[in-house]
Design an enzyme around this catalytic site. Sequence first.
Site, short mmCIF file in Angstrom:
data_model
loop_
_atom_site.label_atom_id
_atom_site.label_comp_id
_atom_site.label_asym_id
_atom_site.label_seq_id
_atom_site.Cartn_x
_atom_site.Cartn_y
_atom_site.Cartn_z
N ASP A 180 1.10 -2.78 4.38
CA ASP A 180 2.06 -3.39 3.46
C ASP A 180 2.96 -4.40 4.19
O ASP A 180 4.16 -4.22 4.31
CB ASP A 180 2.91 -2.33 2.76
CG ASP A 180 3.55 -2.90 1.49
OD1 ASP A 180 3.11 -3.97 1.01
OD2 ASP A 180 4.49 -2.28 0.97
N LYS A 235 -2.40 -4.43 -4.03
CA LYS A 235 -1.06 -5.03 -4.05
C LYS A 235 -1.14 -6.24 -4.99
O LYS A 235 -1.99 -7.12 -4.79
CB LYS A 235 -0.65 -5.46 -2.65
CG LYS A 235 0.80 -5.93 -2.51
CD LYS A 235 1.10 -6.19 -1.03
CE LYS A 235 2.55 -6.60 -0.81
NZ LYS A 235 2.83 -6.82 0.63
N ASP A 293 9.45 4.46 3.13
CA ASP A 293 8.29 4.32 2.24
C ASP A 293 7.25 3.38 2.83
O ASP A 293 6.18 3.20 2.24
CB ASP A 293 8.73 3.82 0.86
CG ASP A 293 9.47 2.50 0.91
OD1 ASP A 293 10.50 2.44 1.59
OD2 ASP A 293 9.02 1.53 0.27
N ASP A 345 7.44 -7.86 -11.84
CA ASP A 345 6.30 -8.28 -12.64
C ASP A 345 4.98 -7.67 -12.16
O ASP A 345 3.93 -7.89 -12.77
CB ASP A 345 6.18 -9.81 -12.68
CG ASP A 345 6.01 -10.45 -11.30
OD1 ASP A 345 5.69 -9.73 -10.34
OD2 ASP A 345 6.20 -11.68 -11.19
N GLY A 346 5.02 -6.92 -11.05
CA GLY A 346 3.82 -6.27 -10.57
C GLY A 346 2.81 -7.18 -9.92
O GLY A 346 1.67 -6.78 -9.66
N GLY A 372 4.96 0.06 -7.48
CA GLY A 372 5.42 -0.81 -8.55
C GLY A 372 4.54 -2.02 -8.80
O GLY A 372 4.65 -2.66 -9.85
N ARG A 373 3.66 -2.34 -7.85
CA ARG A 373 2.73 -3.45 -8.06
C ARG A 373 1.39 -3.19 -7.38
O ARG A 373 0.69 -4.10 -6.97
CB ARG A 373 3.32 -4.77 -7.57
CG ARG A 373 3.76 -4.80 -6.12
CD ARG A 373 4.15 -6.20 -5.72
NE ARG A 373 4.69 -6.26 -4.37
CZ ARG A 373 4.90 -7.39 -3.71
NH1 ARG A 373 4.60 -8.54 -4.28
NH2 ARG A 373 5.41 -7.38 -2.49
N ARG A 415 2.98 8.47 2.24
CA ARG A 415 4.14 7.98 2.97
C ARG A 415 5.10 9.10 3.33
O ARG A 415 5.07 10.18 2.73
CB ARG A 415 4.89 6.94 2.11
CG ARG A 415 4.07 5.73 1.72
CD ARG A 415 4.65 5.09 0.46
NE ARG A 415 4.08 3.77 0.19
CZ ARG A 415 2.95 3.56 -0.48
NH1 ARG A 415 2.25 4.59 -0.93
NH2 ARG A 415 2.51 2.34 -0.69
N ARG A 432 -6.57 -3.51 0.07
CA ARG A 432 -6.57 -3.16 1.50
C ARG A 432 -7.34 -1.86 1.69
O ARG A 432 -7.45 -1.02 0.79
CB ARG A 432 -5.15 -3.03 2.04
CG ARG A 432 -4.38 -1.86 1.55
CD ARG A 432 -3.08 -1.66 2.33
NE ARG A 432 -2.13 -2.71 2.07
CZ ARG A 432 -1.17 -2.61 1.14
NH1 ARG A 432 -1.10 -1.54 0.37
NH2 ARG A 432 -0.31 -3.58 0.97
#
Length: 482
Positions: free
Chosen positions: A266, A114, A256, A126-127, A92-93, A187, A180
């Site tokens: 993450d 990210k 996830d 908002d990502g 999502g971002r 996942r 990264r």
Amino acid sequence: MSFTPAYRPDPRFQALGGDFADPVQPADFPETALRFRNDRAAATVGLEALDDAAWIRHFGRFDPLPDNQSVPLAMRYHGHQFRVYNPDLGDGRGFLFAQARERGTDRLLDLATKGSGQTPWSRAGDGRLTLKGGVREILAATLLEALGAPTSRAFSLIETGEALTRGDEPSPTRSAVLTRLSHSHIRFGTFQRLAYFERRDLIVRLIDHVVELYYPELADAPDRPAALMEAVVAASARLLARWMAAGFVHGVLNTDNMVVTGESFDYGPWRFLPRNDPNFTAAYFDHQGLYSFGRQPEAVFWNLQQLAACLTLVTDQQGLLAALNGFSDAYRTALRAAILDRLGVRSRGAEADIELVNSAFRALAEGGEGLRWEPFFFDWFGGEASTGRAMDGPRAELYRTENFEIFRRRLAAFDPDWPERLADPVFQRPEPEELIIEEVESLWAPIAAEDDWGPLHAKLDRIESARRAYDLGAAGDKKAAS
């Protein structure tokens, strides 16, 4: 020439097709101020020669790298979040930006982001990524790598000039985009999404992809799904053991947030233990302590069970159950090795190793408020060879108590592992490099107040010195070769 011969692009994920990811456009940021670049990581994929302008074009504006993915891909997945299934997840971002081969090992590595903008999976988000969140990920990944844990590496952090509103930190706050470098972003939840839609064909395709690229030794396995499950169990057990030895609390161990290659990535509300406390939690919203330090083994095993459930669609349960049943032994074996590495001593066989590890945990527990987690391992790194250092150091009085007698006696029976490491200047210091939350906040404060990045970069330099001094990765390579 900005790209060295070590740059070997190999964009393989895109071949899986549109059922696995969506092409997206990166956000058009108003600013791109380079705050951090990891040239040591960049050298592993031949990108260290990029000048800052080119670096910003690729990792701030996301111009495609040569002969790599032509467009970023937002990966599709589902997942259990605090054990509640969520079918509305996905990148999502962030997105997968590129893939390349690692210098020396030939491993396939991902460059992923990210905070790079909205995707079809952003929902109401908002990502974006806060600058503080990017700084925290750099710190977590850098120290975990120094302590020998399999982890993604923070590759780049670029401030993007947007003011973000967040409910869990003072707003408006500064924004950034992080890149990264990691072995894989496939996942457990990637498999869960396919199982949710009962796409057996796609599960088989994904298994074949994972085996080909990450576990090629399984190519001829008669039951490929069960063999992959066994490999993922072993990799996850090793990751968990290294977290526990580092006193690391991930904070959000959802399905996830675990990948099939057994690396941590993450980093959200992570913490390192200030002192031994099995009930210590990292996430302020983990009210039930589901992902507390002491429950991380339970959480990892539960997540592995969810992955196995997905694979029942393509193989019999017997092999999957056998793989799951191997988790406890794999974890205990990996934890013994991890603790011995943290103490810098050589194995004396399973029975003696178990006694030492148990006595170390008891000593940590009995040390109470006066003993922080990281200084304990720092003081005794090298075993008996560090007795003088420990007994003359800031915790000497504590180490002379009866609580530490058994630990010291058992440790004295172990030979130091490459004791020449103790000659490093790092071990002449009274305190180790650690990252308890108060220091993390103190490193952020001058950035927030005065845009002063000096303390952060000085801290990263000290962690790098500690990484070279411990040299846990090299020590492990030497053991494997002996």
